[in-house]
Design a protein around this motif. Sequence first.
Motif, PDB file in Angstrom:
ATOM      1  N   LEU A 104      36.716  34.984  45.055  1.00 10.83           N
ATOM      2  CA  LEU A 104      37.590  35.761  44.189  1.00 10.83           C
ATOM      3  C   LEU A 104      37.898  37.143  44.764  1.00 10.83           C
ATOM      4  N   SER A 105      36.944  37.712  45.463  1.00 12.17           N
ATOM      5  CA  SER A 105      37.181  39.017  46.075  1.00 12.17           C
ATOM      6  C   SER A 105      38.303  38.932  47.114  1.00 12.17           C
ATOM      7  N   ARG A 106      38.300  37.849  47.875  1.00 10.55           N
ATOM      8  CA  ARG A 106      39.377  37.668  48.862  1.00 10.55           C
ATOM      9  C   ARG A 106      40.715  37.416  48.184  1.00 10.55           C
ATOM     10  N   LYS A 107      40.676  36.663  47.078  1.00  8.01           N
ATOM     11  CA  LYS A 107      41.915  36.308  46.372  1.00  8.01           C
ATOM     12  C   LYS A 107      42.492  37.486  45.584  1.00  8.01           C
ATOM     13  N   LEU A 108      41.631  38.196  44.860  1.00 11.72           N
ATOM     14  CA  LEU A 108      42.085  39.248  43.951  1.00 11.72           C
ATOM     15  C   LEU A 108      42.172  40.625  44.596  1.00 11.72           C
ATOM     16  N   GLU A 109      41.417  40.821  45.692  1.00  7.47           N
ATOM     17  CA  GLU A 109      41.362  42.117  46.381  1.00  7.47           C
ATOM     18  C   GLU A 109      41.101  43.260  45.398  1.00  7.47           C
ATOM     19  N   PRO A 110      39.973  43.209  44.679  1.00  2.00           N
ATOM     20  CA  PRO A 110      39.658  44.273  43.713  1.00  2.00           C
ATOM     21  C   PRO A 110      39.325  45.579  44.428  1.00  2.00           C
ATOM     22  N   ASP A 111      39.395  46.656  43.688  1.00  2.00           N
ATOM     23  CA  ASP A 111      38.980  47.952  44.237  1.00  2.00           C
ATOM     24  C   ASP A 111      37.464  48.076  44.221  1.00  2.00           C
ATOM     25  N   LEU A 112      36.846  47.428  43.227  1.00  2.00           N
ATOM     26  CA  LEU A 112      35.410  47.616  43.013  1.00  2.00           C
ATOM     27  C   LEU A 112      34.787  46.331  42.472  1.00  2.00           C
ATOM     28  N   VAL A 113      33.541  46.081  42.877  1.00  2.00           N
ATOM     29  CA  VAL A 113      32.795  44.919  42.401  1.00  2.00           C
ATOM     30  C   VAL A 113      31.522  45.400  41.707  1.00  2.00           C
ATOM     31  N   LEU A 114      31.306  44.925  40.483  1.00  2.00           N
ATOM     32  CA  LEU A 114      30.030  45.149  39.794  1.00  2.00           C
ATOM     33  C   LEU A 114      29.160  43.939  40.096  1.00  2.00           C
ATOM     34  N   MET A 115      28.071  44.135  40.825  1.00  2.00           N
ATOM     35  CA  MET A 115      27.303  43.044  41.412  1.00  2.00           C
ATOM     36  C   MET A 115      25.881  42.954  40.858  1.00  2.00           C
ATOM     37  N   ASP A 116      25.533  41.785  40.324  1.00  2.00           N
ATOM     38  CA  ASP A 116      24.142  41.521  39.968  1.00  2.00           C
ATOM     39  C   ASP A 116      23.402  41.076  41.224  1.00  2.00           C
ATOM     40  N   VAL A 117      22.080  41.207  41.232  1.00  2.00           N
ATOM     41  CA  VAL A 117      21.278  40.782  42.381  1.00  2.00           C
ATOM     42  C   VAL A 117      20.795  39.344  42.219  1.00  2.00           C
ATOM     43  N   GLY A 118      20.272  39.026  41.038  1.00  2.00           N
ATOM     44  CA  GLY A 118      19.619  37.736  40.830  1.00  2.00           C
ATOM     45  C   GLY A 118      20.586  36.619  40.511  1.00  2.00           C
ATOM     46  N   LEU A 119      21.452  36.293  41.454  1.00  2.00           N
ATOM     47  CA  LEU A 119      22.423  35.216  41.261  1.00  2.00           C
ATOM     48  C   LEU A 119      21.836  33.887  41.713  1.00  2.00           C
ATOM     49  N   PRO A 120      22.273  32.779  41.131  1.00  3.22           N
ATOM     50  CA  PRO A 120      21.814  31.474  41.615  1.00  3.22           C
ATOM     51  C   PRO A 120      22.391  31.191  42.997  1.00  3.22           C
ATOM     52  N   GLY A 121      21.567  30.672  43.891  1.00  7.40           N
ATOM     53  CA  GLY A 121      22.060  30.414  45.254  1.00  7.40           C
ATOM     54  C   GLY A 121      22.113  31.701  46.055  1.00  7.40           C
ATOM     55  N   LEU A 122      23.278  32.033  46.538  1.00  8.00           N
ATOM     56  CA  LEU A 122      23.472  33.244  47.333  1.00  8.00           C
ATOM     57  C   LEU A 122      23.205  34.474  46.467  1.00  8.00           C
ATOM     58  N   PRO A 160      36.084  45.737  54.046  1.00  8.78           N
ATOM     59  CA  PRO A 160      35.350  47.013  54.120  1.00  8.78           C
ATOM     60  C   PRO A 160      35.792  48.056  53.093  1.00  8.78           C
ATOM     61  N   ASP A 161      37.020  47.924  52.569  1.00  7.55           N
ATOM     62  CA  ASP A 161      37.519  48.930  51.628  1.00  7.55           C
ATOM     63  C   ASP A 161      37.060  48.681  50.192  1.00  7.55           C
ATOM     64  N   VAL A 162      36.505  47.506  49.930  1.00  5.06           N
ATOM     65  CA  VAL A 162      36.004  47.222  48.588  1.00  5.06           C
ATOM     66  C   VAL A 162      34.721  48.017  48.357  1.00  5.06           C
ATOM     67  N   ARG A 163      34.575  48.552  47.168  1.00  4.77           N
ATOM     68  CA  ARG A 163      33.353  49.287  46.836  1.00  4.77           C
ATOM     69  C   ARG A 163      32.500  48.446  45.887  1.00  4.77           C
ATOM     70  N   VAL A 164      31.188  48.468  46.115  1.00  3.64           N
ATOM     71  CA  VAL A 164      30.271  47.650  45.329  1.00  3.64           C
ATOM     72  C   VAL A 164      29.281  48.534  44.590  1.00  3.64           C
ATOM     73  N   ILE A 165      29.164  48.291  43.292  1.00  3.78           N
ATOM     74  CA  ILE A 165      28.104  48.912  42.497  1.00  3.78           C
ATOM     75  C   ILE A 165      27.155  47.804  42.077  1.00  3.78           C
ATOM     76  N   VAL A 166      25.897  47.941  42.423  1.00  3.14           N
ATOM     77  CA  VAL A 166      24.884  46.975  42.013  1.00  3.14           C
ATOM     78  C   VAL A 166      24.448  47.317  40.601  1.00  3.14           C
ATOM     79  N   LEU A 167      24.512  46.324  39.715  1.00  5.16           N
ATOM     80  CA  LEU A 167      24.088  46.498  38.333  1.00  5.16           C
ATOM     81  C   LEU A 167      23.094  45.386  38.028  1.00  5.16           C
ATOM     82  N   THR A 168      21.813  45.729  37.982  1.00  7.81           N
ATOM     83  CA  THR A 168      20.776  44.707  37.951  1.00  7.81           C
ATOM     84  C   THR A 168      19.575  45.143  37.123  1.00  7.81           C
TER      85      THR A 168
END
Length: 212
Positions: free
Chosen positions: A42-60, A74-82
Amino acid sequence: MTDILIVDDHDLVRTGLKNILAGASDLEVAGEASTGEDAIRLSRKLEPDLVLMDVGLPGLSGLETTERILKAQPDVRVIVLTAHSEPPLPARLLDSGASGYLTKACDAGELLRAVRKVAQGERYIGADISQQLAISLLPGTPQSPFQELTGRELEIALMLTQGMRMQSIGEVLNVSPKTVATYKYRIYDKVGVGSEVELLRMALRHGLVSEV
């Protein structure tokens, strides 16, 4: 307008985050994902400015997902929310390129402040995370055995604590089961355990994963 991709495997958490972000006229939820693989797609498809990312995901896990997204975009910004604030995850994710790190104990106001600051090119680390990082650097502070692991070893350790088989881990990481087995026993040696059950217990003890 800041377009945001929400990545969390819990429907309730994603709904709560969408409701918080919906109240801000300068923020928009572009999409949501429940797995790391979907987040990358989805990040490749939607090209968001920012991703809110959990750590404990199933699989990857969120660690590997963050690295892959930032390598491709590289221009996407990630905030870890966990839920996980214990070492070594905060330092590893920040080293991997995440621009922010918050725990799910933060309030809506802090989440919005973090999103806006990171969207403007700044970094944001929650006060509780900053304290954990500072304490971990003090002489004499007991260190988590997981801090001895490399990034790839930590990723595989997280997958093993989910009960994933070596074949499945190899498919996710594009390596052979034999390579995964080599990593597995290297992890056991570094952490000081002899089985996946002991690894899970150690991970729970040191806050690397949470009990469901």
